[in-house]
Write a protein that holds these residues in place. Structure first.
Motif, PDB file in Angstrom:
ATOM      1  N   VAL A   2      48.061  20.556  29.853  1.00 37.07           N
ATOM      2  CA  VAL A   2      48.241  21.439  28.701  1.00 37.07           C
ATOM      3  C   VAL A   2      47.526  22.761  28.938  1.00 37.07           C
ATOM      4  O   VAL A   2      48.092  23.842  28.731  1.00 37.07           O
ATOM      5  N   ALA A   3      46.266  22.682  29.388  1.00 35.19           N
ATOM      6  CA  ALA A   3      45.489  23.900  29.624  1.00 35.19           C
ATOM      7  C   ALA A   3      46.144  24.766  30.697  1.00 35.19           C
ATOM      8  O   ALA A   3      46.204  25.994  30.564  1.00 35.19           O
ATOM      9  N   LEU A   4      46.645  24.150  31.753  1.00 36.83           N
ATOM     10  CA  LEU A   4      47.323  24.893  32.811  1.00 36.83           C
ATOM     11  C   LEU A   4      48.541  25.610  32.264  1.00 36.83           C
ATOM     12  O   LEU A   4      48.738  26.808  32.485  1.00 36.83           O
ATOM     13  N   LEU A  75      34.945  22.334  26.037  1.00 35.74           N
ATOM     14  CA  LEU A  75      36.303  21.825  26.121  1.00 35.74           C
ATOM     15  C   LEU A  75      36.285  20.320  26.283  1.00 35.74           C
ATOM     16  O   LEU A  75      35.414  19.756  26.922  1.00 35.74           O
ATOM     17  N   LEU A  76      37.246  19.721  25.677  1.00 33.49           N
ATOM     18  CA  LEU A  76      37.361  18.269  25.691  1.00 33.49           C
ATOM     19  C   LEU A  76      37.894  17.805  27.043  1.00 33.49           C
ATOM     20  O   LEU A  76      38.918  18.280  27.503  1.00 33.49           O
ATOM     21  N   SER A 153      38.038  21.106  19.802  1.00 32.80           N
ATOM     22  CA  SER A 153      38.637  21.155  21.127  1.00 32.80           C
ATOM     23  C   SER A 153      39.957  20.384  21.152  1.00 32.80           C
ATOM     24  O   SER A 153      40.963  20.861  21.687  1.00 32.80           O
ATOM     25  N   LEU A 154      39.972  19.195  20.552  1.00 34.81           N
ATOM     26  CA  LEU A 154      41.210  18.415  20.486  1.00 34.81           C
ATOM     27  C   LEU A 154      42.273  19.163  19.687  1.00 34.81           C
ATOM     28  O   LEU A 154      43.450  19.200  20.070  1.00 34.81           O
ATOM     29  N   ALA A 155      41.869  19.796  18.587  1.00 33.82           N
ATOM     30  CA  ALA A 155      42.825  20.550  17.771  1.00 33.82           C
ATOM     31  C   ALA A 155      43.439  21.681  18.576  1.00 33.82           C
ATOM     32  O   ALA A 155      44.649  21.935  18.492  1.00 33.82           O
ATOM     33  N   ARG A 156      42.641  22.333  19.405  1.00 35.72           N
ATOM     34  CA  ARG A 156      43.167  23.438  20.214  1.00 35.72           C
ATOM     35  C   ARG A 156      44.136  22.922  21.274  1.00 35.72           C
ATOM     36  O   ARG A 156      45.178  23.517  21.507  1.00 35.72           O
ATOM     37  N   LEU A 174      44.851  15.965  12.270  1.00 37.99           N
ATOM     38  CA  LEU A 174      44.110  15.370  13.385  1.00 37.99           C
ATOM     39  C   LEU A 174      42.752  14.827  12.963  1.00 37.99           C
ATOM     40  O   LEU A 174      42.249  13.871  13.550  1.00 37.99           O
ATOM     41  N   ALA A 175      42.161  15.437  11.937  1.00 33.47           N
ATOM     42  CA  ALA A 175      40.837  14.971  11.500  1.00 33.47           C
ATOM     43  C   ALA A 175      40.883  13.511  11.074  1.00 33.47           C
ATOM     44  O   ALA A 175      39.906  12.776  11.226  1.00 33.47           O
TER      45      ALA A 175
END
Length: 199
Positions: A2-4, A75-76, A153-156, A174-175
């Motif tokens: 995802v980050a990539l 970051l997670l 971090s998970l939300a992002r 998500l919470a």
């Protein structure tokens, strides 16, 4: 991944699935080394200790420090997850798992040399090359071991997954995924500060 993909989008690059010329393939961390070395892979987006190992061996150099992309640098990497059904049916097993996770994190924090030895042995047992102590030291310096699930971090990550097309729906609620009772019971038993559940 995802980050990539988010980074590629931010820099105007598109994957082949989007009609671009960047091929994204999933690999094990140590699989990237030989492919980079023989020119069959141009770049890799990897967690530590793989970047430190590749740099130490002169195979690759760091291009992006992912922590710089995550204000405030958190970051997670991994979350401990069980299904709601399993949690309801096996609370004692889940608590034992959480307790083992907290103790492993304490070992990484309090006895880093012993923890590095264990990590090196486990990575070698999966077929990876032996890691020099300096490589593990460099990797360790990039990591923070925490039982805090870093909900922001998970939300992002979830939002990025939606933005780059890996998720068909915008993330919501998500919470509600966090159940921190077992964690906070263990932390209390260890005399440690509890973690607040996300609002």
């Amino acid at each position: 991944e995802v980050a990539l993909r988010a980074w590629l989008h931010e820099h105007g690059l598109r994957t082949r699935e989007e009609g671009g010329d960047v091929a994204v393939v999933g690999l094990g961390g140590f699989d990237a080394g030989p492919l980079l070395e023989h020119g069959r892979l141009d770049a890799a987006w990897l967690p530590e200790p793989y970047p430190a190992s590749l740099a130490d061996r002169g195979i690759a150099f760091p291009l992006v420090d992912e922590s710089s992309l995550w204000p405030p640098g958190e970051l997670l990497a991994t979350n401990l997850v069980v299904s709601t059904t399993y949690l309801g049916e096996h609370p004692d097993v889940v608590r034992a798992l959480v307790e083992a996770n907290v103790r492993a994190i304490l070992l990484c924090r309090d006895e880093p040399d012993r923890a590095k030895e264990i990590v090196a042995g486990q990575l070698a047992s999966t077929g990876g090359p032996a890691l020099e102590p300096g490589v593990l030291d460099a990797a360790w310096a990039e990591l923070e071991f925490t039982w805090d699930p870093l909900p922001a971090s998970l939300a992002r990550v979830a939002e990025q997954a939606y933005t780059v097309g890996l998720s068909s729906e915008r993330p919501r609620g998500l919470a509600g995924a966090y159940r921190l009772d077992a964690l906070n019971h263990v932390l209390n038993d260890e005399g440690l500060r509890p973690v607040e559940a996300p609002a």
